[in-house]
Design an enzyme around this catalytic site. Structure first.
Site, PDB file in Angstrom:
ATOM      1  N   TYR A  73       0.823  -1.105   0.025  1.00  0.00           N
ATOM      2  CA  TYR A  73      -0.101   0.082   0.035  1.00  0.00           C
ATOM      3  C   TYR A  73       0.741   1.366   0.082  1.00  0.00           C
ATOM      4  O   TYR A  73       0.401   2.502   0.193  1.00  0.00           O
ATOM      5  CB  TYR A  73      -0.794   0.004   0.962  1.00  0.00           C
ATOM      6  CG  TYR A  73      -2.149  -0.853   0.918  1.00  0.00           C
ATOM      7  CD1 TYR A  73      -3.293  -0.080   0.632  1.00  0.00           C
ATOM      8  CD2 TYR A  73      -2.333  -2.083   1.111  1.00  0.00           C
ATOM      9  CE1 TYR A  73      -4.496  -1.087   0.587  1.00  0.00           C
ATOM     10  CE2 TYR A  73      -3.296  -2.881   1.044  1.00  0.00           C
ATOM     11  CZ  TYR A  73      -4.475  -2.467   0.867  1.00  0.00           C
ATOM     12  OH  TYR A  73      -5.521  -3.193   0.695  1.00  0.00           O
TER      13      TYR A  73
ATOM     14  N   LYS B 228       2.700 -14.652   5.263  1.00  0.00           N
ATOM     15  CA  LYS B 228       3.156 -15.931   4.350  1.00  0.00           C
ATOM     16  C   LYS B 228       4.667 -15.922   4.138  1.00  0.00           C
ATOM     17  O   LYS B 228       5.252 -15.888   2.997  1.00  0.00           O
ATOM     18  CB  LYS B 228       2.443 -15.304   2.793  1.00  0.00           C
ATOM     19  CG  LYS B 228       2.657 -16.309   1.723  1.00  0.00           C
ATOM     20  CD  LYS B 228       1.561 -17.410   1.970  1.00  0.00           C
ATOM     21  CE  LYS B 228       1.830 -18.411   0.776  1.00  0.00           C
ATOM     22  NZ  LYS B 228       1.161 -19.700   1.185  1.00  0.00           N
TER      23      LYS B 228
ATOM     24  N   ASP C 236      -3.100 -18.494   3.741  1.00  0.00           N
ATOM     25  CA  ASP C 236      -4.165 -19.176   2.884  1.00  0.00           C
ATOM     26  C   ASP C 236      -4.739 -20.033   4.054  1.00  0.00           C
ATOM     27  O   ASP C 236      -5.869 -20.205   3.933  1.00  0.00           O
ATOM     28  CB  ASP C 236      -3.390 -19.881   1.843  1.00  0.00           C
ATOM     29  CG  ASP C 236      -2.030 -20.410   2.233  1.00  0.00           C
ATOM     30  OD1 ASP C 236      -1.479 -20.397   3.346  1.00  0.00           O
ATOM     31  OD2 ASP C 236      -1.476 -21.457   1.502  1.00  0.00           O
TER      32      ASP C 236
ATOM     33  N   ASP D  64      -6.537  -6.677   4.765  1.00  0.00           N
ATOM     34  CA  ASP D  64      -7.763  -6.319   3.766  1.00  0.00           C
ATOM     35  C   ASP D  64      -8.476  -7.468   3.294  1.00  0.00           C
ATOM     36  O   ASP D  64      -9.599  -7.305   3.351  1.00  0.00           O
ATOM     37  CB  ASP D  64      -7.184  -5.498   2.496  1.00  0.00           C
ATOM     38  CG  ASP D  64      -8.203  -5.302   1.637  1.00  0.00           C
ATOM     39  OD1 ASP D  64      -9.214  -4.747   1.996  1.00  0.00           O
ATOM     40  OD2 ASP D  64      -8.043  -5.471   0.327  1.00  0.00           O
TER      41      ASP D  64
ATOM     42  N   ASP E  23     -12.560  -9.048   4.700  1.00  0.00           N
ATOM     43  CA  ASP E  23     -13.897  -9.186   4.064  1.00  0.00           C
ATOM     44  C   ASP E  23     -14.562 -10.560   4.366  1.00  0.00           C
ATOM     45  O   ASP E  23     -15.673 -10.637   4.481  1.00  0.00           O
ATOM     46  CB  ASP E  23     -13.911  -9.128   2.712  1.00  0.00           C
ATOM     47  CG  ASP E  23     -14.170  -7.518   2.296  1.00  0.00           C
ATOM     48  OD1 ASP E  23     -13.706  -6.777   2.787  1.00  0.00           O
ATOM     49  OD2 ASP E  23     -14.577  -7.393   0.932  1.00  0.00           O
TER      50      ASP E  23
HETATM   51  C1  IPM Z   1     -10.658  -1.471   3.016  1.00  0.00           C
HETATM   52  C2  IPM Z   1     -10.983  -1.165   1.664  1.00  0.00           C
HETATM   53  C3  IPM Z   1      -9.584  -0.268   1.126  1.00  0.00           C
HETATM   54  C4  IPM Z   1      -8.361  -1.000   1.324  1.00  0.00           C
HETATM   55  C5  IPM Z   1      -9.607   0.126  -0.331  1.00  0.00           C
HETATM   56  C6  IPM Z   1     -11.143   1.159  -0.724  1.00  0.00           C
HETATM   57  C7  IPM Z   1      -8.687   1.205  -0.550  1.00  0.00           C
HETATM   58  O1  IPM Z   1     -10.710  -2.096   1.038  1.00  0.00           O
HETATM   59  O2  IPM Z   1     -10.691  -0.300   3.818  1.00  0.00           O
HETATM   60  O3  IPM Z   1     -10.652  -2.435   3.438  1.00  0.00           O
HETATM   61  O4  IPM Z   1      -7.782  -1.740   0.571  1.00  0.00           O
HETATM   62  O5  IPM Z   1      -7.829  -0.911   2.425  1.00  0.00           O
HETATM   63 MG    MG Z   2     -11.297  -4.052   2.189  1.00  0.00          MG
END
Ligand code: IPM
Ligand code: MG
Length: 359
Positions: free
Chosen positions: A138, A190, A222, A246, A250
């Site tokens: 990042y 990893k 993984d 990140d 999710d």
């Molecule tokens: C998050 C989002 C961001 C990230 C994006 C929008 C840049 O997916 O906050 O998880 O990758 O950090």
């Molecule tokens: Mg994200």
């Protein structure tokens, strides 16, 4: 004099402004009830502002944002702007610009029926992911060379610093202690494939010596995804580099019931920090009263905790949890309950804890 907090609010794009509206209403109500005052200031950054002015996040705004106690963000991203441009400039801009090195992402399930995993309930899904937030791929070192030609080269560097890794590990060990649960910190990396992650392996061992009461555990990313689905109860606190954090959060969001509830804090302990839902701007739901504001409301709960307003933080989180547990909120999916309906339900719950005069 009553306690006062200065909060910057960036509603942003898509569903951002509408979920933020409900979250700010919750914040204001909590402040009234708990007896502290707020100074709120709105910032216009996002797609509209960019398309009008060409400005994403000007350096002066970063200075101003830094002069608040906390920042609340709705969502950033718009299909009219090249992919990732605004997200990198604004979200990453704030994370990096204010050195918010911890991305704290609780994964907590409030009701069994919201979990897509068979046989898993609230007692199995209660963990926290600490995502390193200022390094890794990042940082933006890289780019494209001979773009669009057959000789094109694309390069993006994955950066880790000893200092950056160590501080997020210390935060995670401390968090484990503070939670006082399994007292287990799982490092997710990893290192078997990415040699640079050896720095994480060594730092984890070394920093861990200062925390003999915390069990050190390890999983490759993984495998960690596999465990998150198979045995989420095996996690207490997990710490991981930026990009893996990140991705796995999710997955974590789905395990806790969906993007509609998952909140995060971008934190520099003791300094101004930024709170936001994990979800994006979901342009297809914009302005239809379909977006779920609970993730942003949970972000407000985290923001309040960061400000030291612990009772207010609990009141907000308990309001959301209670509504889900007793079935009044029966789905977290967009469009099932209205944005304003969910906001009002939370407000009524928060209102219910207001002390009644003379009682
Ligand atoms: C998050 C989002 C961001 C990230 C994006 C929008 C840049 O997916 O906050 O998880 O990758 O950090
Ligand atoms: Mg994200």
């Amino acid at each position: 004099m009553a306690r006062a907090h200065r909060i910057a609010v960036l509603g942003g794009d898509g569903i951002g402004p509408e979920v933020t509206r409900e979250a700010v209403a919750t914040l204001q109500l909590a402040s009234e009830i708990e007896g502290f005052s707020l100074e709120l200031r709105d910032y216009p950054f996002g797609a509209e502002h960019y398309l009008k002015t060409g400005e994403t996040l000007p350096p002066s705004a970063l200075v101003e944002l830094g002069d608040h106690d906390a920042i609340l963000v709705g969502a950033i991203g718009d299909p009219r702007v090249p992919v990732g441009y605004l997200e990198r400039a604004i979200i990453a801009g704030i994370r990096f610009g204010l050195d918010l090195y911890v991305n704290l992402r609780p994964v907590k399930l409030f009701a069994e029926h919201l979990c897509p995993l068979k046989g898993k309930g609230p007692k199995d899904v209660d963990l926290v992911v600490v995502r390193e937030n200022t390094e890794d791929v990042y940082v933006g070192i890289g780019g494209l060379f001979k773009k669009g030609t057959p000789d094109e080269i694309a390069l993006q560097e994955m950066i880790f610093t000893r200092k950056g890794v160590e501080r997020v590990l210390r935060y995670s060990f401390d968090l484990c202690r503070k939670r006082g649960r399994a007292k287990k910190l799982t490092m997710v990396d990893k290192a078997n494939a990415v040699a640079a992650m050896d720095l994480w392996t060594r730092a984890f061992e070394e920093v861990g010596q200062d925390y003999p009461d915390i069990t050190r555990d390890h999983a490759y990313i993984d495998a960690a995804c596999m465990w998150m689905v198979k045995n989420p109860e095996s996690f207490d606190v997990a710490v991981t580099p930026n990009i893996f954090g990140d991705i796995i959060t999710d997955l974590g969001a789905m395990v806790q019931g969906g993007m509609g509830i998952a909140a995060s804090g971008n934190i520099h302990p003791g300094k101004v920090s930024m709170f936001e839902p994990i979800h994006g701007s979901a342009p297809k739901y914009r302005g239809q009263n379909k977006a779920n504001p609970l993730a942003t409301i949970m972000a407000v709960s985290m923001l309040l905790e960061h400000l030291g307003e612990v009772p207010a933080s609990r009141t907000v989180a308990n309001a959301v949890a209670g509504l889900i547990q007793d079935g009044r909120i029966h789905s977290l999916q967009a469009g099932v309950h209205g944005t304003d309906e969910l906001g009002s339900m939370v407000a009524a719950e928060v209102e219910a804890v207001r002390p009644v005069a003379g009682r």
